[in-house]
Motif scaffolding. Sequence first.
Motif: not given
Length: 185
Positions: A35-55
């Motif tokens: 949500x913090x990243x969304x606010x910083x990007x100016x997309x406060x109420x929009x979609x944010x995806x978190x990608x996590x990958x392990x090798x």
Amino acid sequence: MYFAALLARTEDGWEASDTELDDVETLSDLSDLAREASAEAGAEDDTVLVFIEQEDAWFGVVRVDGEEDPRIYVSDAAAAARSSYGEILLTDELLGKEPDDLDVDLDALDLDGTEDGDTRTADDEEDEGSEGPGAEIVPPGPIGDTGILADLGVPEKELLALDGVDALSEIADALGASEVLETVR
């Protein structure tokens, strides 16, 4: 080796940023970070995806839409369970457990660590590969919301067909965000 990135959808397309998960201990912490990243990007109420990958062993996608509860997909729950970052995603709810399932009745334990009526010994459990009473068993394979990206161009069937090798790149390509994801890789 882990890779983690945030993709925030803005009016101008997707914005990517790599992220450190060192201070993230819970799904709530991860959602707040998104949500913090969304606010910083100016997309406060929009979609944010978190990608996590392990090798190439497993990948996870967390979707945060405004203040809604996060949606989670993990490609291989058993592999993720062996990872500190994977454990963040494998919530009781996702695994189909009630929070009370984790409580152990200490009064029902004998001094030797077996439950009342349980004739197995600790040696028997070691032989069986069990970690003892209350040991968690996480199913292998995908778990979570398989429709997490369907409205963004990755149908359930395609998501389930992805394996750990280049899966996040394929997802980003389908989203039209492959270039921005590659900038943070």
